[in-house]
Structures are given as structure tokens and as C-alpha cells.
Write an enzyme that holds these catalytic residues in place. Sequence first.
Site, short mmCIF file in Angstrom:
data_model
loop_
_atom_site.label_atom_id
_atom_site.label_comp_id
_atom_site.label_asym_id
_atom_site.label_seq_id
_atom_site.Cartn_x
_atom_site.Cartn_y
_atom_site.Cartn_z
CB CYS A 364 -1.03 0.00 1.13
SG CYS A 364 -0.51 -0.72 2.67
NE ARG A 393 3.48 -8.71 5.51
CZ ARG A 393 2.16 -8.89 5.44
NH1 ARG A 393 1.58 -9.77 6.26
NH2 ARG A 393 1.42 -8.24 4.56
CD GLN A 411 -0.54 -8.91 0.42
OE1 GLN A 411 0.01 -7.85 0.16
NE2 GLN A 411 -1.24 -9.09 1.53
CG ASP A 413 -2.29 -5.57 -2.05
OD1 ASP A 413 -3.46 -5.42 -1.67
OD2 ASP A 413 -1.30 -5.27 -1.37
CG HIS A 415 -3.81 -0.35 -2.07
ND1 HIS A 415 -2.80 -1.16 -2.54
CD2 HIS A 415 -3.98 -0.66 -0.75
CE1 HIS A 415 -2.36 -1.91 -1.55
NE2 HIS A 415 -3.06 -1.64 -0.46
CE LYS A 498 -8.45 -8.14 9.74
NZ LYS A 498 -7.19 -8.89 9.56
CG HIS A 544 -5.87 -1.21 2.23
ND1 HIS A 544 -4.51 -1.03 2.33
CD2 HIS A 544 -6.43 -0.10 2.81
CE1 HIS A 544 -4.25 0.11 2.92
NE2 HIS A 544 -5.41 0.71 3.23
#
Length: 679
Positions: A364, A393, A411, A413, A415, A498, A544
Site C-alpha cells: 500500500c 514477513r 498478494q 493486491d 488499492h 476489514k 485495500h
Amino acid sequence: MATITLPDASVREVPDGTSVYQFAESIGKGLAKVAIVGRVDGKLVDLSYKLAGKATVAIVTDRDADGLFVLRHSTAHVLAEALRHLYGVQLQYTIGPVIENGFFYDFEFPKGVSFSAEDLPKVEKEMEKIIAANESFSREDVSPSAARELLHGQSQRFKDEIIDELEKAGEATVSIYRQGDFTDLCRGPHLPSTGKIKSFKLMSVAGAYWRGDSNREQLTRIYGTAFFDKKQLEEHTRNLEEAKKRDHRVLGPALGLFTIDEQVGQGLVLWKPKGAEVRIQLQNFISEHLRQQGYKQVFTPHIGRLGLYKTSGHFPYYRESQFPPLIDREFYEQMAKDNCGCAELSARMEKGDIDGYLLKPMNCPHHIRIYASDQHSYRDLPIRLAEFGTVYRWEKSGELGGMTRVRGFTQDDAHLFCTEDQVPGELLKCLELVKIILGTLGMSDYRVRVGLRDPDSAKYVGDPAQWDKAEKACKEAASSLGVSFTAEPGEAAFYGPKIDFVIKDVIGREWQLGTVQVDYQLPVRFDLTYTGADNKPHRPVMIHRAPFGSMERFIGVLIEHFAGAFPTWLAPVQVAVLSISEKFTEYASKVVAALKEASIRVELNDGAEKIGAKILSAAMAIVPYMLVVGEQEAAAGKVAVRHRTLGDQGAVAIEEFVGRIKEEVATRAVTQVAEAKNG
């Protein structure tokens, strides 16, 4: 008199000092017979607990999840008593908590004693004797010193250590539980007696360290489970056996999908060609829908300056789950010139007080900077930026597990930057993406969890009024899905609430996969703006979202869900062409060429093995279709079709088979879910 409010809001009065059991009996003898514990003002208590004053009370039975928790906790105590009988007073017992699907208890066995899984049956027999004796569980609240004297008399040094800590924490009393000749330090509650344990099994033995500290004593951990019903235990055992067969850590490498190499590093997945094909097909599938919804694809680097993540708050909020910062070479050289010691450098790294970079833990902040690189009008919004972005991570070695718990993962992902009034509509579109994915893959059994902030925690940042708006939007969006959802305080990200999708696979296990989050805070932290219709700057809201979540985790779950039998559209190899002998290699090659021209993923086996061995090899690889070609097929221009579960489908023209499989792929049929259930 005690004034008791029941779950149905009715009120009863009973004399002060009435036990929970007596209260249950006053409602009905049948209820008292099945009572396990009570819930008084939200707290679980023994049936012997005395009621007084005003209280809300519920009777917990074997139909309640809390009842199962208490059953397993009590069974752990029976395990400890049985081992005490078998191995004497030298046995040291530590803690025996309830975990998902069971419990464990950690022990230090007397010197010279070797305990293994082969010893579990004799322990179970001793436990059965204790259960048959129907020993009562009784509680006693005593001072820490009295508890220490009691348990030290049984030479329990680990219990002494726990009592010392409780006393230092200011606890005036601690609770002791007894059953038969066994005594344990425990907060409870417990079953009324051991006879309530109807069905249990000891599952496995493992090593463990006291307090999880590798510098402390090494212990023996015994895992077990318990149910109120024998059929439930049998079903649980069957599911465990089925889970072993489906284990992606075994199936994935066996099917050539992925490998994890120690020289590369733990928790870092190497995708092999077949696994990469599955991943590519999923990415292509979701990319089609992203284009339809107006997403723009972006690419960002795998690292970013540490200051970027300090601004976002990911450092220090998630510092413990991140790799250490990478020190800028010039900064490092300057520190060396200044004679900075290792301790000072380590402290500055811990605080993030350095010039350097961070392996990307989140996508992000990078997407935010892409948004901030241009000026935006309200007419431009919503702006939807998508990336299959790899993040890193730090996970402890003991917590890593195949593809579902890794240190580097990608991911799907995205945004979204939108106006406040666009949030509800964009949320619904994000949730629709998740529903499309799950529906296409036949994963229809799921629940929805809305993670909210914990009002008592300092973890969450930002304006409470904005949090209220974001939480309201999430709950309203979740309610539109047509499935039940739970609102869970404390489960929000530090910047916003979330919506998580928790999937139940074909053998009943739950996995948290897709997620959607509403964020008012990061736009503030990065001072993001757009020009409104009033020609003034306004703050966008961020959403997100990651429908798959982690590609590694999602595909690991898919491997187990399908038991490796991917639907044809997703299978890395869709067709295996098998020649009966080398004489028909030329015709088999023509069949392969026709399939490749139709964009069908195909492999040719024209080796010297007998056809039975070739069929077995394709079956072991779980290829959806096998095409056997020999003299008759070559003469007629046909192929003998064999399906991996339906068997022989007869001979058809190549063109007909190609049309058939192309339609199956185009519709993304998921017949294999039913096959996996029946297989």
C-alpha cells in the site's frame, strides 16, 4: 435472595448461596443432568459456584462450544493424572491448554524414561479407569503460599514458578483443582466429574520447551482431543486421515507444483513449472474481472525506504513481523567513522532511527506514492491500482508451514482511492470479486468476519468518527452478501476495519483467505488530496482489497481442497496423450499438435512402457484426461478418451474432443469438487 436473569430475559429469584447446579435443577432436572458448567455475567464457572445478588446466568451444555472447551480442558487433567499414576511423583506436569480441535499437556518425565507415541495406548487405558471411576472435580481457592506448599509437596517445581509469578502480580488467591488423588493449579472451570468424558483420543507426541524458550527445560508434549459423542470423534479422526492424504506439503512437491529448498531459505517458495501454470491461470482469471471493473495494473519494487513505512505506520506497528531494516551503505560508513558500537547500532535499528531500506512488508505505501505522483480531480475518482505484489514477513521457524505460512508471498493486491460517498459502492464491487472467485472454484461454504477496532486498545490510529463511518460501511456491505457475518472487536488493522472471508473446505477445515479493508488513516498520514467540485482540496478514502489474499496460501488451500485434482481449466496438464507403442508415435504427435493449437496444455508419453503403466503414471499425476492412441485410433483419426475419475469414455474424433474440452475450460466447470468428495 439472588436475582437471576436468564438468556431469554426472564428473571428468577433463588436464595443466596444457591449453586449453579441447584439453579439448573430448579429450572428442570433434564437441564441439570446435561449441565456442564455455568456462564455467570459472561464468565464460565463450575456448577458448584454459589450465586448471590444480581447476575445473568446461562447453563452450558454439551451443545455449546464452551461445553466442548471445558470437556477438553478436563480431559487434559485426566491425562496428567493417568501419567502420574504410571510414572510416579517424579513426573513434572506444567500446563495443559485447550487448542483448536483438542488440547495438549507438557510434561517432564523422570530421568531415564523415554516416552513415545507407542506409549499412548497404555496411557489411554489408565485414563479410561479414571473416567470409569467418575471422580469429582473440586475447586479450592487458597493463598499462593498455601498452593506452593501443597504443590511443592508433590515436587512440582514448574507449578511453583507459576505461583511465584501470580504472587508477584498481586494475586491474593489462586485456585486448585482436585480429582481423585490428583491435584493441579488451574483457573478452571471443569466438568462436574470425569464420568462426563464420553469419547477421547491421544493423538501424538512432540517436543517442546518450557515457556517456548529454547534455553529452558525440554519437555514432552502430548496432544489429544475429546468429544461428547463417539461419532464426532470418529468423524474427526476420519477428517484427520483425509487431511493427511490432502496435505499440500506432500501433494505439492509430488505433483511437481513447488519446492522449498533449505539453501534458498525456509518459508520461501520455489514455484515449479506446473505450479506456476496454476498460478498464472488464477492470475489471468482475476485479471479479466479487474479490467472489467476499471483497475489499472502497476508494478512496484521489492524494497522501499524505511521512512516510507514509518510514515505509513507499518514500522513500528508491524515491526515484529518484518525483516530487519537494510542499512544504507553511506549511513553505515558514517556510523563506522563515528565509532558507533554494535549495541548502539542495534538499538538504532530497533527504533528505525537509521537511513536505510525495508523489504516490502505491504504494497500500500508504494501505491500511495503512485497516486501522489499526479494531481487528481473528483472526476478521476475512483482510481483503482492493482498489482500482483510480492511482500516479505518475518515468521518464526516453528510457525512456518508449507505454502500456508511463509516468509515471502505474492498478494493479488489493489488499492482504491475514492470519495467518501463512493465507498459503499466500491466495497460492494470488491466483495463481488471475492464471490466470483469462490463461486467459480466451487467454494460456496464460507462465513464473513468483520474486524472492528477494540475501543480499549491504543493500537488503532486516527479519528474515532472516521472509524465509525468505516465500520458502518463494512457492516452494511457484509450484510448485503446474503450470508451470516460476525463482528469481532480487536480484529481490525491498525488503520481501519476489514471484511475477511473464512472458507470451509470439503473436509470442514476453515481458512481465512480474501480480505477487504476501509482506510481513512493512511490518506491523512501521506497528506493525499484530490480537487473537489468546489475547487478545494479534499481527502480521499482508501480501500485495500486482496480477493485471493496470498497466492501461496490460496493455492496451498486449493491443493488440499481439490486433493490435487484441479478442475480442467486450472490443471497444469489438462491432457496426457498415451501411445500404445512406439509405432503410433507419429499419430500421437499429430494429436498433441492439434491440442496445442487449441491452447490445451498437453503432455506426450510415447515411451517404451506398456499402456497400463502409462495410464497409471497419468493417474498418479492427476491429469484430468488421458487420450490413448493405437492402431484403431490412428486408422479412424480418433482418440480413446479416458477421464481420471469417470474412466473410459469411448473413442471420438480429435475435433470433437477438442471442442468438448474447450467448452469445459471456457465455462470453468468445477466437476472435481464432487469427485474429490467421493474419492
